[in-house]
Design a protein around this motif. Sequence first.
Motif, PDB file in Angstrom:
ATOM      1  N   SER A   1      74.374   1.346 -32.403  1.00 16.40           N
ATOM      2  CA  SER A   1      73.060   0.759 -32.112  1.00 16.40           C
ATOM      3  C   SER A   1      73.012   0.152 -30.709  1.00 16.40           C
ATOM      4  O   SER A   1      71.947   0.089 -30.097  1.00 16.40           O
ATOM      5  CB  SER A   1      72.695  -0.302 -33.163  1.00 16.40           C
ATOM      6  OG  SER A   1      73.585  -1.405 -33.109  1.00 16.40           O
TER       7      SER A   1
ATOM      8  N   HIS B   1      66.048  -5.520 -19.479  1.00 18.51           N
ATOM      9  CA  HIS B   1      66.727  -6.364 -20.465  1.00 18.51           C
ATOM     10  C   HIS B   1      68.255  -6.304 -20.343  1.00 18.51           C
ATOM     11  O   HIS B   1      68.959  -6.830 -21.184  1.00 18.51           O
ATOM     12  CB  HIS B   1      66.291  -5.955 -21.880  1.00 18.51           C
ATOM     13  CG  HIS B   1      66.620  -4.529 -22.230  1.00 18.51           C
ATOM     14  ND1 HIS B   1      66.334  -3.448 -21.410  1.00 18.51           N
ATOM     15  CD2 HIS B   1      67.230  -3.997 -23.322  1.00 18.51           C
ATOM     16  CE1 HIS B   1      66.747  -2.333 -21.975  1.00 18.51           C
ATOM     17  NE2 HIS B   1      67.289  -2.643 -23.125  1.00 18.51           N
TER      18      HIS B   1
ATOM     19  N   ARG C   1      70.195  -7.089 -17.383  1.00 18.58           N
ATOM     20  CA  ARG C   1      70.543  -7.535 -16.038  1.00 18.58           C
ATOM     21  C   ARG C   1      71.318  -8.852 -16.024  1.00 18.58           C
ATOM     22  O   ARG C   1      71.300  -9.611 -16.975  1.00 18.58           O
ATOM     23  CB  ARG C   1      69.259  -7.659 -15.207  1.00 18.58           C
ATOM     24  CG  ARG C   1      68.555  -6.308 -15.089  1.00 18.58           C
ATOM     25  CD  ARG C   1      67.218  -6.386 -14.407  1.00 18.58           C
ATOM     26  NE  ARG C   1      66.494  -5.124 -14.544  1.00 18.58           N
ATOM     27  CZ  ARG C   1      66.457  -4.168 -13.609  1.00 18.58           C
ATOM     28  NH1 ARG C   1      67.064  -4.352 -12.459  1.00 18.58           N
ATOM     29  NH2 ARG C   1      65.801  -3.051 -13.816  1.00 18.58           N
TER      30      ARG C   1
ATOM     31  N   GLN D   1      70.143 -14.304 -16.844  1.00 13.81           N
ATOM     32  CA  GLN D   1      70.799 -13.049 -17.251  1.00 13.81           C
ATOM     33  C   GLN D   1      70.051 -12.456 -18.442  1.00 13.81           C
ATOM     34  O   GLN D   1      70.273 -12.862 -19.588  1.00 13.81           O
ATOM     35  CB  GLN D   1      72.256 -13.310 -17.638  1.00 13.81           C
ATOM     36  CG  GLN D   1      73.120 -13.791 -16.473  1.00 13.81           C
ATOM     37  CD  GLN D   1      74.591 -13.496 -16.707  1.00 13.81           C
ATOM     38  OE1 GLN D   1      75.028 -13.328 -17.841  1.00 13.81           O
ATOM     39  NE2 GLN D   1      75.349 -13.427 -15.628  1.00 13.81           N
ATOM     40  N   SER D   2      69.236 -11.442 -18.165  1.00 11.97           N
ATOM     41  CA  SER D   2      68.432 -10.899 -19.267  1.00 11.97           C
ATOM     42  C   SER D   2      69.307 -10.293 -20.359  1.00 11.97           C
ATOM     43  O   SER D   2      68.918 -10.257 -21.526  1.00 11.97           O
ATOM     44  CB  SER D   2      67.425  -9.870 -18.736  1.00 11.97           C
ATOM     45  OG  SER D   2      68.084  -8.738 -18.203  1.00 11.97           O
ATOM     46  N   LEU D   3      70.505  -9.813 -20.001  1.00 16.09           N
ATOM     47  CA  LEU D   3      71.370  -9.239 -21.037  1.00 16.09           C
ATOM     48  C   LEU D   3      71.756 -10.294 -22.063  1.00 16.09           C
ATOM     49  O   LEU D   3      71.848  -9.986 -23.267  1.00 16.09           O
ATOM     50  CB  LEU D   3      72.638  -8.625 -20.423  1.00 16.09           C
ATOM     51  CG  LEU D   3      73.524  -7.893 -21.445  1.00 16.09           C
ATOM     52  CD1 LEU D   3      72.864  -6.600 -21.930  1.00 16.09           C
ATOM     53  CD2 LEU D   3      74.906  -7.587 -20.870  1.00 16.09           C
ATOM     54  N   MET D   4      71.970 -11.530 -21.622  1.00 16.06           N
ATOM     55  CA  MET D   4      72.329 -12.593 -22.561  1.00 16.06           C
ATOM     56  C   MET D   4      71.166 -12.860 -23.538  1.00 16.06           C
ATOM     57  O   MET D   4      71.380 -13.123 -24.723  1.00 16.06           O
ATOM     58  CB  MET D   4      72.732 -13.864 -21.819  1.00 16.06           C
ATOM     59  CG  MET D   4      74.071 -13.759 -21.076  1.00 16.06           C
ATOM     60  SD  MET D   4      75.528 -13.473 -22.161  1.00 16.06           S
ATOM     61  CE  MET D   4      76.028 -11.808 -21.660  1.00 16.06           C
TER      62      MET D   4
ATOM     63  N   THR E   1      68.964 -10.512 -24.366  1.00 17.09           N
ATOM     64  CA  THR E   1      68.987  -9.328 -25.239  1.00 17.09           C
ATOM     65  C   THR E   1      70.012  -9.499 -26.357  1.00 17.09           C
ATOM     66  O   THR E   1      69.802  -9.048 -27.481  1.00 17.09           O
ATOM     67  CB  THR E   1      69.309  -8.068 -24.395  1.00 17.09           C
ATOM     68  OG1 THR E   1      68.292  -7.910 -23.406  1.00 17.09           O
ATOM     69  CG2 THR E   1      69.396  -6.816 -25.259  1.00 17.09           C
ATOM     70  N   PHE E   2      71.117 -10.165 -26.036  1.00 13.61           N
ATOM     71  CA  PHE E   2      72.167 -10.385 -27.038  1.00 13.61           C
ATOM     72  C   PHE E   2      71.878 -11.603 -27.929  1.00 13.61           C
ATOM     73  O   PHE E   2      72.591 -11.833 -28.895  1.00 13.61           O
ATOM     74  CB  PHE E   2      73.517 -10.621 -26.348  1.00 13.61           C
ATOM     75  CG  PHE E   2      74.167  -9.393 -25.767  1.00 13.61           C
ATOM     76  CD1 PHE E   2      73.590  -8.133 -25.894  1.00 13.61           C
ATOM     77  CD2 PHE E   2      75.391  -9.482 -25.109  1.00 13.61           C
ATOM     78  CE1 PHE E   2      74.200  -7.001 -25.357  1.00 13.61           C
ATOM     79  CE2 PHE E   2      76.000  -8.360 -24.582  1.00 13.61           C
ATOM     80  CZ  PHE E   2      75.408  -7.118 -24.695  1.00 13.61           C
TER      81      PHE E   2
ATOM     82  N   HIS F   1      71.337  -4.722 -33.466  1.00  9.17           N
ATOM     83  CA  HIS F   1      71.143  -3.867 -32.288  1.00  9.17           C
ATOM     84  C   HIS F   1      72.370  -3.866 -31.363  1.00  9.17           C
ATOM     85  O   HIS F   1      72.317  -3.331 -30.265  1.00  9.17           O
ATOM     86  CB  HIS F   1      69.903  -4.319 -31.516  1.00  9.17           C
ATOM     87  CG  HIS F   1      69.968  -5.731 -31.005  1.00  9.17           C
ATOM     88  ND1 HIS F   1      70.341  -6.805 -31.791  1.00  9.17           N
ATOM     89  CD2 HIS F   1      69.724  -6.249 -29.775  1.00  9.17           C
ATOM     90  CE1 HIS F   1      70.300  -7.922 -31.074  1.00  9.17           C
ATOM     91  NE2 HIS F   1      69.933  -7.604 -29.868  1.00  9.17           N
ATOM     92  N   LEU F   2      73.482  -4.470 -31.812  1.00 12.13           N
ATOM     93  CA  LEU F   2      74.636  -4.658 -30.927  1.00 12.13           C
ATOM     94  C   LEU F   2      75.903  -4.028 -31.494  1.00 12.13           C
ATOM     95  O   LEU F   2      77.014  -4.444 -31.179  1.00 12.13           O
ATOM     96  CB  LEU F   2      74.877  -6.160 -30.705  1.00 12.13           C
ATOM     97  CG  LEU F   2      73.692  -6.957 -30.154  1.00 12.13           C
ATOM     98  CD1 LEU F   2      74.079  -8.419 -30.009  1.00 12.13           C
ATOM     99  CD2 LEU F   2      73.247  -6.391 -28.809  1.00 12.13           C
TER     100      LEU F   2
END
Lengths: 138, 138, 138, 138
Positions: free
Chosen positions: C14, C40, C42, D13-16, D18-19, D40-41
Motif C-alpha cells: 500500500s 505529499h 516532501r 515535511q509533508s511526508l511526515m 502523510t505518515f 496506507h503505509l
Amino acid sequence: MSKTRVHDSFARQSLMTTFGAELQAVEPGRVTISAPIGDHLRQQHGFAHAGVTFALGDSAAGYSALSLLPEDREVVTSEMKIHLLAPAVGTRLVARGRVVKPGKRLVIVMADVYALDEDGAETHVALLTGTMVPVPSG
Amino acid sequence: MSKTRVHDSFARQSLMTTFGAELQAVEPGRVTISAPIGDHLRQQHGFAHAGVTFALGDSAAGYSALSLLPEDREVVTSEMKIHLLAPAVGTRLVARGRVVKPGKRLVIVMADVYALDEDGAETHVALLTGTMVPVPSG
Amino acid sequence: MSKTRVHDSFARQSLMTTFGAELQAVEPGRVTISAPIGDHLRQQHGFAHAGVTFALGDSAAGYSALSLLPEDREVVTSEMKIHLLAPAVGTRLVARGRVVKPGKRLVIVMADVYALDEDGAETHVALLTGTMVPVPSG
Amino acid sequence: MSKTRVHDSFARQSLMTTFGAELQAVEPGRVTISAPIGDHLRQQHGFAHAGVTFALGDSAAGYSALSLLPEDREVVTSEMKIHLLAPAVGTRLVARGRVVKPGKRLVIVMADVYALDEDGAETHVALLTGTMVPVPSG
C-alpha cells in the motif's frame, strides 16, 4: 559457549598475530580484542590505519557472534560499516564487540573501538555495525 | 592531479608496507592498489583476512578522492561499508577505487576488490562504498 | 523468473500506492520503479523526502532479487545503506535496482535513484547497497 | 537548542503529515518521533514498509543533530544505513534518534525504531547509523 573455540579460531588468524592483537575477554555475546598501535600499522600521519581499526572491530564483533553459536558453526562477515569518529592516536586500540540480534541465519553485531593513551584514557575512535552469517565449521 | 602526492602519501603508510601493497595505477578519480596474500595476512581458514581486503579497498577509494583535490588538501575516511562477496582465495588482491561524487566538503567513493589466482583469473570478493572528507594537509 | 509475481507483490504494497509508484521494467536481476514527486512526499524544502527515495530504491533492489528466485521464495531487506548524492529536485523519481551477487541465503543488491526534471533530464540523487534475505513465501 | 526550530521544520515535511507522524520528544541531542502504522503505509504482508521505518528513523536522527546546531544551520542526510531486525508488526512505530558525535562539518547519528502493539509492548525493529551534514539554513 566455548571460550576455547573462540581462542582457537583467533590463534589461527595470522593477521591478528601480525597486529600483535590479543583476546582480552570472551563472554556470551561480548568479546574484547586489543592490540598495541605498532609502528608497522600506521597511516600517513602516524595514527593507527583505518584498516587496523576495522580489522579489530570486525573480529571483536564476529567472535561475539561465534560465542553464541553451537559447536558445529562458525561465522563469516557478510557486510560491515565503520564510522571513524576520531583519529586513532595513542598506544593501544581496544575493540569491544557485541551481538545486537542473534539468529540462526544472520547475526547482527556492533563494535566500538577505543584508542588508549599512555595513562589508559580512552577515546572513542570507531563504531561498527554489521551482519555475520553462521556457516558449517571445518 | 599530482600523482606524486598520492605516491608520497602511500609511501608513508606503514600498514601498506606491512601488507606488501603497491600503487598499480593512479588516474584522476581512479586508483588501483594490489598486494600479495601473504602468510601473515590471513584469517582462520587461510584466506585473506577481511581487514586486509577492507584496508586495500578503503585506501584505493581514498586515494581516488585525493587524486581530484587541490594540493593543500588530503582526505580522511569518515565512514565505509564493505560487502564481502566471496572468500578472498588466491595469490593476490587488487583493489580498484573510484569517485562517485566529488565535492569540497565530502567525496563519495566506491571500490571493488578482486582476488587473483595463479593464472590471473579474477574473483570479485568485495564491494565498498564510503565517504571521504577533505581536510587541510599537513 | 515470473514477472507476474513481482507485479503481484508490488500491487500489495500500500505504501507504493500512497507514493503513486509504478513498476516500469522487470527483467531478470533488474527492476525499475518510478513515482511522481507528489506534494505529499516532501521534506522541509519541497524536495522529495529521503524516506521516499529510500523506499523506491529499496523496493527496486528487493524486486531485482525476487526476480531471480524460485516461485516459493520471497525476500525481505536485512540491511540497506543509502548515499544521498544530490537534492531530489524535479517532477519524478526513477529507481533502478540490480543484483550484484545472487545466492540462496543472501542476495547482495544495489540501486541508483534519479530525479527527472520536466524535460526528462536525470540527476543521480542516491546510491544504495544492501542485503536481501530469501524466505519461504506466505 | 530551539525546540521551536525542530517543530517548525518537522511541520514543513509533508511526508511526515502523510505518515501521520508526530514529534514526541525533543531534547538536546535526542529526538523521538512516532506514527501509527496506517493502512496506507504497508508492504505486501501488511507490516509497516521498510521505507516508513527508514523515514521515521532518519528523521529522528536528523532532528537530534539539528537540536544541537546554531540557529543559522540545518542538516541534510549524507548517508544512512538501516538494519531491519524484526517485522514491523503492531499499531505504532516509535523512532528514537540520538547524536553519537557532534561536529561542525559532520554529525554522526543513530536511531532505534520500535513497533508497539496494542498493549504498548515494544519490539526493536530497526537500528540506523548515519551521517548528517550541517548546511546554512534558508
